[in-house]
Design a protein around this motif. Structure first.
Motif, PDB file in Angstrom:
ATOM      1  N   VAL A 111       0.838  -1.206   0.000  1.00  0.00           N
ATOM      2  CA  VAL A 111       0.000   0.000   0.000  1.00  0.00           C
ATOM      3  C   VAL A 111       0.869   1.252   0.000  1.00  0.00           C
ATOM      4  CG1 VAL A 111      -1.702   1.322   1.318  1.00  0.00           C
ATOM      5  CG2 VAL A 111      -1.998  -1.142   1.023  1.00  0.00           C
ATOM      6  N   LYS A 112       1.947   1.234   0.761  1.00  0.00           N
ATOM      7  CA  LYS A 112       2.859   2.383   0.790  1.00  0.00           C
ATOM      8  C   LYS A 112       3.444   2.628  -0.603  1.00  0.00           C
ATOM      9  CE  LYS A 112       5.735   4.200   4.232  1.00  0.00           C
ATOM     10  NZ  LYS A 112       6.553   3.977   5.399  1.00  0.00           N
ATOM     11  N   THR A 113       3.766   1.558  -1.319  1.00  0.00           N
ATOM     12  CA  THR A 113       4.276   1.685  -2.682  1.00  0.00           C
ATOM     13  C   THR A 113       3.213   2.305  -3.589  1.00  0.00           C
ATOM     14  OG1 THR A 113       5.719  -0.217  -2.364  1.00  0.00           O
ATOM     15  CG2 THR A 113       5.242   0.411  -4.637  1.00  0.00           C
ATOM     16  N   LEU A 114       1.969   1.909  -3.416  1.00  0.00           N
ATOM     17  CA  LEU A 114       0.890   2.486  -4.226  1.00  0.00           C
ATOM     18  C   LEU A 114       0.710   3.972  -3.936  1.00  0.00           C
ATOM     19  CD1 LEU A 114      -1.741  -0.376  -3.976  1.00  0.00           C
ATOM     20  CD2 LEU A 114      -0.389   0.260  -5.989  1.00  0.00           C
ATOM     21  N   HIS A 115       0.945   4.372  -2.697  1.00  0.00           N
ATOM     22  CA  HIS A 115       0.858   5.796  -2.335  1.00  0.00           C
ATOM     23  C   HIS A 115       1.985   6.599  -2.968  1.00  0.00           C
ATOM     24  CE1 HIS A 115      -2.462   6.385   0.443  1.00  0.00           C
ATOM     25  NE2 HIS A 115      -2.203   5.201   0.973  1.00  0.00           N
ATOM     26  N   ALA A 116       3.065   5.937  -3.342  1.00  0.00           N
ATOM     27  CA  ALA A 116       4.212   6.584  -3.990  1.00  0.00           C
ATOM     28  C   ALA A 116       4.676   7.820  -3.227  1.00  0.00           C
ATOM     29  CB  ALA A 116       3.888   6.913  -5.439  1.00  0.00           C
ATOM     30  N   GLY A 117       4.830   7.681  -1.917  1.00  0.00           N
ATOM     31  CA  GLY A 117       5.331   8.784  -1.108  1.00  0.00           C
ATOM     32  C   GLY A 117       4.273   9.727  -0.597  1.00  0.00           C
ATOM     33  N   ASP A 118       3.013   9.529  -1.019  1.00  0.00           N
ATOM     34  CA  ASP A 118       1.922  10.379  -0.555  1.00  0.00           C
ATOM     35  C   ASP A 118       1.484   9.900   0.826  1.00  0.00           C
ATOM     36  OD1 ASP A 118      -0.418  11.818  -0.121  1.00  0.00           O
ATOM     37  OD2 ASP A 118      -1.562  10.749  -1.639  1.00  0.00           O
TER      38      ASP A 118
END
Length: 152
Positions: free
Chosen positions: A29-36
């Motif tokens: 999920v953190k990867t999907l947020h791409a730093g957001d």
């Protein structure tokens, strides 16, 4: 003996859905947020599937996020972080020909994990064939959303 080994490996691999809050799911999920890190940015998942193959892993997610529906393929090699390698989302539009190439690439990638492609990404085999047929009939017809990753 060598012929049976790949079959035995393939059968021992199982697709699973990481539980909410698990380290694996959180990392994806953190990867999907791409730093957001916006706490208002939330995802609702319709499908969340992960397959481990030795030191490699592949994940397919399908859901809705802050900017609409999406589906993505992520992969991880060894202890490296997850990375998104393929995606389609709402918004924009691409030709059937581009879509057919994009889906065919994803299908080839999944097959390198010795898994039945539909086990990890439900419907990918049929969708790839459908896009190929549509591209043959009218290559410029816009029939897929925003694409990222995949073939270059």
């Amino acid at each position: 003996m060598f012929v049976l080994a790949p079959t035995a490996v393939a059968k021992s691999q199982t697709v699973h859905t990481p539980v909410a809050g698990s380290a694996e799911r959180t990392a994806i999920v953190k990867t999907l947020h791409a730093g957001d890190d916006d706490p208002q940015s939330r995802f609702t998942f319709r499908q969340f599937r992960v397959l481990r193959a030795g030191s490699r892993a592949i994940a397919y997610v399908h859901g809705a996020g802050p900017i609409g529906d999406f589906q993505a393929i992520l992969k991880r090699d060894g202890q490296a972080p997850w990375r998104k390698v393929w995606g389609e989302s709402d918004g924009g539009s691409n030709s059937c020909e581009t879509g057919a190439q994009h889906y065919a690439w994803a299908l080839r990638l999944i097959r390198t994990y010795t898994a039945a492609p539909d086990a990890i990404f439900p419907g990918i085999v049929a969708r790839t064939g459908e896009l190929k047929r549509m591209a043959q009939a009218d290559p410029e017809l816009q029939c897929v959303g925003d694409l990222d990753g995949g073939p270059e």
